[in-house]
Design a protein around this motif. Structure first.
Motif, mmCIF file in Angstrom:
data_model
loop_
_atom_site.group_PDB
_atom_site.id
_atom_site.type_symbol
_atom_site.label_atom_id
_atom_site.label_comp_id
_atom_site.label_asym_id
_atom_site.label_seq_id
_atom_site.Cartn_x
_atom_site.Cartn_y
_atom_site.Cartn_z
ATOM 1 N N ALA A 296 -1.485 17.312 1.268
ATOM 2 C CA ALA A 296 -0.548 18.032 0.406
ATOM 3 C C ALA A 296 -1.116 19.339 -0.136
ATOM 4 O O ALA A 296 -0.504 19.950 -1.013
ATOM 5 N N THR A 297 -2.257 19.811 0.368
ATOM 6 C CA THR A 297 -2.909 20.991 -0.211
ATOM 7 C C THR A 297 -3.347 21.953 0.886
ATOM 8 O O THR A 297 -3.986 21.534 1.859
ATOM 9 N N LEU A 298 -3.015 23.224 0.698
ATOM 10 C CA LEU A 298 -3.333 24.250 1.690
ATOM 11 C C LEU A 298 -4.019 25.417 0.989
ATOM 12 O O LEU A 298 -3.545 25.923 -0.020
ATOM 13 N N LEU A 299 -5.141 25.861 1.536
ATOM 14 C CA LEU A 299 -5.911 26.978 1.000
ATOM 15 C C LEU A 299 -5.871 28.136 1.988
ATOM 16 O O LEU A 299 -6.082 27.951 3.184
ATOM 17 N N THR A 300 -5.619 29.343 1.483
ATOM 18 C CA THR A 300 -5.621 30.555 2.302
ATOM 19 C C THR A 300 -6.585 31.567 1.701
ATOM 20 O O THR A 300 -6.536 31.836 0.492
ATOM 21 N N LEU A 301 -7.452 32.137 2.535
ATOM 22 C CA LEU A 301 -8.399 33.169 2.126
ATOM 23 C C LEU A 301 -8.258 34.360 3.069
ATOM 24 O O LEU A 301 -8.252 34.187 4.290
ATOM 25 N N ASP A 302 -8.149 35.564 2.514
ATOM 26 C CA ASP A 302 -8.029 36.782 3.317
ATOM 27 C C ASP A 302 -8.951 37.862 2.764
ATOM 28 O O ASP A 302 -9.100 37.995 1.549
ATOM 29 N N LEU A 303 -9.514 38.644 3.668
ATOM 30 C CA LEU A 303 -10.257 39.845 3.313
ATOM 31 C C LEU A 303 -9.715 40.997 4.145
ATOM 32 O O LEU A 303 -9.659 40.909 5.372
ATOM 33 N N THR A 304 -9.311 42.074 3.473
ATOM 34 C CA THR A 304 -8.744 43.235 4.145
ATOM 35 C C THR A 304 -9.537 44.478 3.786
ATOM 36 O O THR A 304 -9.850 44.705 2.616
ATOM 37 N N LEU A 305 -9.866 45.270 4.798
ATOM 38 C CA LEU A 305 -10.492 46.577 4.610
ATOM 39 C C LEU A 305 -9.544 47.630 5.153
ATOM 40 O O LEU A 305 -9.001 47.476 6.251
ATOM 41 N N SER B 155 -5.044 31.962 -1.966
ATOM 42 C CA SER B 155 -3.811 31.252 -2.305
ATOM 43 C C SER B 155 -4.052 29.757 -2.168
ATOM 44 O O SER B 155 -4.674 29.303 -1.195
ATOM 45 N N LEU B 156 -3.557 29.007 -3.138
ATOM 46 C CA LEU B 156 -3.651 27.545 -3.096
ATOM 47 C C LEU B 156 -2.251 26.979 -3.275
ATOM 48 O O LEU B 156 -1.580 27.252 -4.276
ATOM 49 N N GLN B 157 -1.816 26.181 -2.301
ATOM 50 C CA GLN B 157 -0.510 25.534 -2.361
ATOM 51 C C GLN B 157 -0.712 24.022 -2.415
ATOM 52 O O GLN B 157 -1.526 23.473 -1.656
ATOM 53 N N HIS B 158 0.034 23.385 -3.298
ATOM 54 C CA HIS B 158 -0.112 21.931 -3.457
ATOM 55 C C HIS B 158 1.250 21.316 -3.696
ATOM 56 O O HIS B 158 2.024 21.773 -4.553
ATOM 57 N N TYR B 159 1.559 20.255 -2.959
ATOM 58 C CA TYR B 159 2.816 19.525 -3.099
ATOM 59 C C TYR B 159 2.600 18.309 -3.983
ATOM 60 O O TYR B 159 1.675 17.511 -3.763
ATOM 61 N N VAL B 160 3.458 18.174 -5.005
ATOM 62 C CA VAL B 160 3.382 17.050 -5.935
ATOM 63 C C VAL B 160 4.515 16.088 -5.597
ATOM 64 O O VAL B 160 5.683 16.342 -5.917
ATOM 65 N N ASP B 161 4.172 14.999 -4.945
ATOM 66 C CA ASP B 161 5.185 14.091 -4.413
ATOM 67 C C ASP B 161 6.042 13.478 -5.518
ATOM 68 O O ASP B 161 7.265 13.346 -5.379
ATOM 69 N N LYS B 162 5.435 13.108 -6.634
ATOM 70 C CA LYS B 162 6.185 12.449 -7.708
ATOM 71 C C LYS B 162 7.237 13.355 -8.318
ATOM 72 O O LYS B 162 8.247 12.884 -8.857
ATOM 73 N N LEU B 163 7.003 14.659 -8.266
ATOM 74 C CA LEU B 163 7.946 15.613 -8.842
ATOM 75 C C LEU B 163 8.848 16.257 -7.796
ATOM 76 O O LEU B 163 9.733 17.052 -8.145
ATOM 77 N N SER B 164 8.623 15.942 -6.536
ATOM 78 C CA SER B 164 9.371 16.565 -5.433
ATOM 79 C C SER B 164 9.321 18.086 -5.535
ATOM 80 O O SER B 164 10.324 18.784 -5.366
ATOM 81 N N GLY B 165 8.126 18.601 -5.841
ATOM 82 C CA GLY B 165 7.963 20.035 -5.985
ATOM 83 C C GLY B 165 6.599 20.486 -5.511
ATOM 84 O O GLY B 165 5.689 19.670 -5.291
ATOM 85 N N ALA B 166 6.457 21.775 -5.357
ATOM 86 C CA ALA B 166 5.193 22.342 -4.887
ATOM 87 C C ALA B 166 4.866 23.580 -5.702
ATOM 88 O O ALA B 166 5.753 24.338 -6.101
ATOM 89 N N ILE B 167 3.581 23.791 -5.951
ATOM 90 C CA ILE B 167 3.119 24.966 -6.676
ATOM 91 C C ILE B 167 2.252 25.823 -5.768
ATOM 92 O O ILE B 167 1.508 25.302 -4.923
ATOM 93 N N GLU B 168 2.390 27.140 -5.929
ATOM 94 C CA GLU B 168 1.505 28.076 -5.244
ATOM 95 C C GLU B 168 0.927 29.034 -6.276
ATOM 96 O O GLU B 168 1.671 29.688 -7.011
ATOM 97 N N VAL B 169 -0.381 29.097 -6.362
ATOM 98 C CA VAL B 169 -1.061 30.047 -7.238
ATOM 99 C C VAL B 169 -1.877 30.988 -6.360
ATOM 100 O O VAL B 169 -2.477 30.564 -5.371
ATOM 101 N N THR B 170 -1.890 32.284 -6.717
ATOM 102 C CA THR B 170 -2.595 33.278 -5.917
ATOM 103 C C THR B 170 -3.389 34.199 -6.820
ATOM 104 O O THR B 170 -3.060 34.397 -7.994
#
Length: 389
Positions: A185-194, A246-261
């Protein structure tokens, strides 16, 4: 379209298993008669085979209103000195994505044109999946060939003759990213741009006030100019470094997902910026998703920003030293901005979904010098639909 947008669309394509077409209308309106932009955009994604996806879009912007020039107030008023704008922009991109085993390759061509600006962009994006598809490495490179085409009479240098020929500008970017599944239920994204830009990087419509410019009464002695202003001059190159997580996490009990960046930005204009955002996607029954959003941004001023400058660019013999670069564009000042709002998505049937959104955008200066009237506040309304087929 810039590299970041190209890579974002490329990442979306990896999650789409259906053909789709999207339409979006957005109305961005700043308060007090400032900039008003009405945007219509159409997007498509087609998968004619398991190894090929075609995607692209077309955008039409109608731009009107007024933007601050950087010049000071007119005498006896607290009204910001502005320049009227009325323009249209046509833009779009086309991108095939080729998939072979665990890797993808996506070349892209983009084009954008308005009355005073033209851009041709090319990009190449790729990704490779490994670790049983729990890890994806992404990369990309892009370059845009831009031309600034100032309207006659808008751009002057040390002479009184406007520059009518196109002014060239180039922009290159490289990105390296990682998408990691941390659990079911958790996805991490890392980016570096020049990124690196060179050529004409100034805004031809921005002006600055010099303390020692000889007074110019103008053509009408009965209505003299209150001051004499000069076009801004920014450095001819800009090197950018951008980090994104970016971190995305799905909370099954709440039927919702949060994304913080979080996004870190730095360039050799000596601008350092920080962006943090959070969005919650809440399922409401089977067909509705409600998504509140909050975003915060802060930056320090560019090294050559000021509300006025010493010297006289029209007088090379002046004993008063003058800076090499100078700008009074409020967007280069120390500032903070807030974006908050909510969107509602409804899957009205198997092949159709609708979306409505509202966002409020507010910007404030933090240097204690730049007038608060320079900074915009805007309301943004968005509506559209998606068709799956």
């Amino acid at each position: 379209m810039g590299l970041s947008g190209a890579l974002h669309l490329a990442s979306l394509s990896r999650t789409r298993g259906e053909n789709r077409a999207d339409y979006r209308y957005e109305d961005y309106a700043e308060e007090d008669g400032r900039i008003h932009v009405q945007t219509q955009g159409a997007y498509f994604s087609l998968a004619p085979s398991s190894w090929l996806t075609l995607q692209g879009n077309a955008i039409y912007d109608a731009i009107s209103g007024a933007t601050p020039t950087g010049a000071p107030y007119l005498p006896g008023t607290n009204a910001v000195n502005t320049a009227e704008m009325n323009d249209t922009r046509y833009a779009g991109f086309l991108e095939p994505t080729f998939k072979f085993d665990n890797w993808t390759l996506s070349p892209q061509f983009a084009y954008s044109e308005e009355s005073d600006y033209r851009s041709i962009g090319v990009a190449l994006n790729g990704s490779i999946d490994f670790n049983e598809k729990n890890t994806t490495l992404t990369w990309g490179a892009s370059h845009s060939f831009d031309q600034v085409l100032p309207n006659e009479g808008e751009l002057y240098y040390e002479t009184d003759s406007p520059i009518k020929s196109p002014l060239d500008k180039g922009d290159s970017s490289m990105l390296l990213g990682l998408v990691q599944l941390l659990g079911p239920a958790t996805l991490l994204t890392l980016d570096l741009t020049l990124g690196y830009s060179d050529g004409y990087l100034s805004d031809p419509y921005k002006r600055v006030l010099f303390d020692n410019v000889p007074y110019n009464p103008g053509p009408d002695p009965d209505n003299p100019y209150p001051y004499t202003v000069w076009p801004e001059r920014r450095p001819g190159h800009r090197f950018r470094q951008i980090g994104f997580v970016s971190l995305q996490h799905y909370v099954d009990k709440l039927s919702g997902a949060i994304e913080v960046t979080y996004r870190f930005y730095h360039d050799d204009f000596q601008v350092t910026g920080h962006t943090a955002s959070a969005q919650w996607n809440q399922k409401l029954g089977k067909h509705l998703t409600l998504s509140p959003l909050f975003r915060f941004y802060t930056q320090n001023a560019a090294s050559f920003y000021g509300t006025h400058f010493p010297g006289a660019p029209s007088d090379p013999s002046s004993p008063i030293p003058m800076p090499k670069n100078y700008s009074s564009d409020y967007r280069l000042s120390a500032l903070v901005s807030y974006t908050y709002g909510v969107s509602l998505s409804a899957r009205v049937q198997e092949h159709l979904s609708l979306e409505l959104a509202y966002k409020r955008y507010e910007m404030y200066g933090t240097d204690g010098v730049t007038s608060s009237f320079q900074y915009p506040k805007a309301n943004v309304f968005t509506g559209g639909f998606t068709l799956w087929f």
